[in-house]
Design a protein around this motif. Structure first.
Motif, short mmCIF file in Angstrom:
data_model
loop_
_atom_site.label_atom_id
_atom_site.label_comp_id
_atom_site.label_asym_id
_atom_site.label_seq_id
_atom_site.Cartn_x
_atom_site.Cartn_y
_atom_site.Cartn_z
N THR A 261 -12.86 10.11 16.36
CA THR A 261 -12.23 9.33 15.29
C THR A 261 -12.95 8.03 14.99
O THR A 261 -12.74 7.42 13.95
CB THR A 261 -10.78 9.00 15.67
N GLY A 262 -13.80 7.57 15.93
CA GLY A 262 -14.49 6.30 15.74
C GLY A 262 -13.67 5.10 16.18
O GLY A 262 -14.09 3.95 16.01
N GLU A 275 -16.38 6.95 9.93
CA GLU A 275 -16.69 8.31 10.35
C GLU A 275 -18.05 8.78 9.86
O GLU A 275 -18.69 9.63 10.48
CB GLU A 275 -15.60 9.27 9.87
N LEU A 278 -20.64 7.95 12.57
CA LEU A 278 -20.53 8.53 13.91
C LEU A 278 -21.66 9.49 14.26
O LEU A 278 -22.19 9.45 15.38
CB LEU A 278 -19.17 9.24 14.07
#
Length: 308
Positions: A261-262, A275, A278
């Protein structure tokens, strides 16, 4: 410590690996005899400047990792062997035993790789040389073949066929004047152990397990149990590492990142990494970063975040 053990010339590379792994107590971080050879031959640059342990440090290390098998209550202690190999009442030349999931009797010195694999996947086991299989009559060993057996060669065969190093200990045990050769195969640090070659009565990719009186393919139930133990062991190792880092950095300075999810969450608060960024994040092992010209870099700028 490895340099001190090598310099002492009292232990084989395999034995040194066993001592180091026992001291570490972490099956996921085992060292093998090949690495010992590399250090011995000066082939690993980062160890060049590392001095050998002092004599006092080596003595303390050996005391701390004294082989369990040779200890007062270890698998090869006199008390344990006397209990393991009782003599029949009124028949001093016959043992009151049967072949169990831990005992394999042989009239002469003859190591069976399938049995070694089966022992190490269960709780370890014993080869008892000098006892007739089936009758369990004590024949004894009349020559010095057992004492002269090349354990280094056995260890190499184990690595070649099972792809793993095992702790193996030997001892002479005397019963009524007759010499028996006892070999203890310890449980593997990491299970299951899988055969890597087709050889003899073993097939590549098979997992053998010791059952009472026989070595055979592991049952689904026992395999599931080994897998669950492996997962639990790995989880405990990872958790222990994270807890150690948290204590080293301080709880107030530690945070957890959710790569899915970050979200980064710590004592001071939480924030999110977009996102889209990521997939660009890579993690480097401390001390092993090598800069490459033109390599992409993800730069995160942290500033004041306000709510609207």
């Amino acid at each position: 410590m490895i340099k001190a053990l090598v310099a002492g010339r009292k232990h084989s590379n395999q034995e040194i690996a066993g001592l180091i792994n026992r001291a570490r107590g972490d099956a996921t971080n085992d060292i093998n005899s090949g690495r010992i050879s590399n250090i011995k031959n000066g082939q690993i640059k980062k160890y060049f400047a590392t001095p050998a342990a002092s004599a006092a440090e080596l003595d303390q290390f050996m005391e701390n990792v004294r082989p369990l098998a040779l200890g007062d209550d270890g698998p090869l202690s006199p008390a344990r062997l006397t209990k393991l190999l009782p003599v029949k009442l009124g028949l001093p030349n016959s043992l009151a035993i049967t072949e169990t999931d831990q005992i394999e009797c042989k009239k002469s010195v003859n190591f069976i790789m399938k049995t070694i694999a089966a022992f190490c996947n269960n709780k370890g086991g014993y080869f008892v040389f000098g006892v007739e299989n089936g009758t369990f009559n004590i024949i004894g060993l009349s020559d010095d073949k057992f004492e002269k057996y090349d354990l280094n060669k056995l260890n190499q065969n184990i690595r070649d066929q099972l792809g793993i190093g095992l702790d193996i200990y030997t001892k002479i045990h005397i019963i009524n004047g007759k010499k028996l050769g006892i070999v203890y195969v310890a449980p593997a640090h990491t299970k299951p152990v899988i055969t890597i070659h087709n050889t003899g009565d073993m097939a590549q990719g098979h997992i053998y397990y010791r059952y009472p009186g026989e070595d055979r393919l592991i049952s689904p139930t026992d395999l599931q149990r080994l897998i669950e133990q492996r997962v639990q062991q790995l989880s405990q190792t990872i958790l222990s590492k994270h807890l150690t880092n948290i204590m080293r950095f301080g709880v107030e300075n530690a945070a957890v990142i959710n790569l899915a999810t970050g979200e980064i969450d710590g004592k001071a608060g939480s924030f999110l990494i977009d996102e889209a960024l990521l997939p660009q994040i890579s993690f480097l092992k401390d001390g092993e970063f090598v800069e490459q010209s033109g390599a992409p870099t993800l730069k995160l700028g942290l500033g004041l975040i306000t709510s609207s």
